[in-house]
Design a protein around this motif. Structure first.
Motif, mmCIF file in Angstrom:
data_model
loop_
_atom_site.group_PDB
_atom_site.id
_atom_site.type_symbol
_atom_site.label_atom_id
_atom_site.label_comp_id
_atom_site.label_asym_id
_atom_site.label_seq_id
_atom_site.Cartn_x
_atom_site.Cartn_y
_atom_site.Cartn_z
ATOM 1 N N LEU A 25 7.556 -6.607 12.671
ATOM 2 C CA LEU A 25 7.427 -5.172 11.880
ATOM 3 C C LEU A 25 7.454 -4.671 10.862
ATOM 4 O O LEU A 25 7.364 -4.341 10.168
ATOM 5 C CB LEU A 25 8.349 -4.660 12.538
ATOM 6 N N ALA A 26 8.011 -5.786 10.082
ATOM 7 C CA ALA A 26 8.447 -5.242 7.892
ATOM 8 C C ALA A 26 7.449 -5.832 7.753
ATOM 9 O O ALA A 26 6.440 -4.321 6.985
ATOM 10 C CB ALA A 26 9.251 -6.319 7.547
ATOM 11 N N GLN A 27 6.399 -6.540 8.193
ATOM 12 C CA GLN A 27 4.746 -7.065 7.567
ATOM 13 C C GLN A 27 3.811 -5.824 7.829
ATOM 14 O O GLN A 27 2.580 -5.619 7.217
ATOM 15 C CB GLN A 27 4.339 -8.179 7.970
ATOM 16 N N LEU A 28 4.091 -5.667 8.826
ATOM 17 C CA LEU A 28 2.798 -4.519 9.458
ATOM 18 C C LEU A 28 3.521 -3.361 8.925
ATOM 19 O O LEU A 28 2.306 -2.596 8.036
ATOM 20 C CB LEU A 28 3.713 -4.152 11.105
ATOM 21 N N LYS A 29 4.524 -2.710 8.418
ATOM 22 C CA LYS A 29 4.814 -1.684 7.401
ATOM 23 C C LYS A 29 4.386 -1.981 6.365
ATOM 24 O O LYS A 29 3.917 -0.822 6.458
ATOM 25 C CB LYS A 29 6.512 -1.316 7.592
ATOM 26 N N ALA A 30 4.535 -2.817 5.483
ATOM 27 C CA ALA A 30 4.222 -3.184 4.538
ATOM 28 C C ALA A 30 2.432 -3.287 4.617
ATOM 29 O O ALA A 30 1.834 -2.471 3.126
ATOM 30 C CB ALA A 30 4.394 -4.703 3.833
ATOM 31 N N GLU A 31 2.011 -3.450 5.246
ATOM 32 C CA GLU A 31 0.541 -3.531 5.683
ATOM 33 C C GLU A 31 0.099 -2.501 5.537
ATOM 34 O O GLU A 31 -1.120 -1.587 5.320
ATOM 35 C CB GLU A 31 -0.470 -4.158 6.539
ATOM 36 N N MET A 32 0.928 -1.418 6.698
ATOM 37 C CA MET A 32 0.556 0.123 6.123
ATOM 38 C C MET A 32 0.449 0.824 5.509
ATOM 39 O O MET A 32 -0.403 1.551 5.057
ATOM 40 C CB MET A 32 0.894 0.642 7.690
ATOM 41 N N ILE A 33 1.250 0.890 4.400
ATOM 42 C CA ILE A 33 1.424 0.704 2.996
ATOM 43 C C ILE A 33 0.869 0.686 2.397
ATOM 44 O O ILE A 33 -0.052 1.578 1.274
ATOM 45 C CB ILE A 33 3.108 0.784 3.043
ATOM 46 N N ASP A 34 0.123 -0.621 2.098
ATOM 47 C CA ASP A 34 -1.120 -1.331 1.235
ATOM 48 C C ASP A 34 -2.097 -0.551 1.468
ATOM 49 O O ASP A 34 -2.897 -0.287 1.081
ATOM 50 C CB ASP A 34 -1.091 -2.605 1.363
#
Length: 236
Positions: A25-34
């Motif tokens: 989930l944390a990785q998915l959040k980071a990818e959305m921001i990126d």
């Protein structure tokens, strides 16, 4: 986007591993921001190349989307099963309406006041098709009978990206000579929306730990909201 799609289409190998779920989930959040931060319009904002007229256009269209925010939350709350989850969203709603821990005007009023500093009024401009699609996409997710759809859209497709998005917009406006004190709505949400995203992310984490197959729903809703947001930014 292709790499992200391939990554999460792999079989879910650790369905009972809560730490793994939290990391994903944390990785998915980071990818959305990126994905958002790499949009050309926001790069131009960071470099001081976005004109004031384009930034004003963003403010108007973003305002048209944001003024439905309380409706998004209300629709989502109607589809949540847990009273505790509903209370968490009520905290967010009360803050939007100016009833948070620190009493202040409703956020909608703060936005209108900010626009007046630029001699702008929302109803003086048409709603662009990409803006309406962004509104409709969020509303449709929040109306889904299973609350995980709306939670995913609101968390990963909105609240999680706001601090980064608004920071770039503020940078662009300041580099065009706008005083920081005239941008209260943006600076307020840069400070508070990380907390909102974390609250929603905690709810999503619990739901996925209870039912790991929901991760694909979360990824799908987040992906579509980010796509709608990128199309919105394409029009700036």
């Amino acid at each position: 986007m292709n790499n992200m799609t391939q990554r999460f289409d792999m079989p879910y190998a650790h369905q009972n591993d809560s730490d793994f779920i939290l990391q994903e989930l944390a990785q998915l959040k980071a990818e959305m921001i990126d994905q958002i931060s790499r949009h050309p319009f926001l790069i131009e904002c960071r470099n001081g190349l976005a004109s004031l007229d384009r930034l004003k256009a963003f403010m108007v269209q973003q305002g048209k989307y944001s003024r439905h925010f309380t409706r998004y939350i209300c629709q989502l709350m109607a589809n949540l099963e847990s009273n505790e989850d509903i209370l968490h969203l009520l905290d967010n709603l009360f803050e939007e309406m100016g009833f948070g821990e620190v009493s202040e005007p409703p956020h909608s009023q703060i936005y209108r006041d900010m626009l007046l500093n630029f001699d702008l009024q929302l109803d003086a401009f048409p709603t662009r098709p990409s803006t309406q699609r962004l509104i409709n996409t969020m509303m449709n997710f929040c109306k889904q009978p299973e609350g995980v759809y709306g939670l995913s859209a609101l968390c990963l497709g909105a609240e999680a990206i706001v601090p980064s998005l608004y920071s770039d917009i503020v940078t662009g406006l300041v580099k065009q000579g706008v005083a920081l004190e005239d941008l209260k709505f943006f600076t307020l949400h840069i400070e508070c929306d990380d907390g909102h995203a974390d609250t929603l992310l905690a709810i999503l984490s619990r739901l996925i730990i209870e039912k790991p197959t929901l991760f694909e729903v979360v990824r799908h809703a987040a992906f579509l909201m980010i796509q709608a947001r990128l199309e919105f930014l394409d029009d700036m």
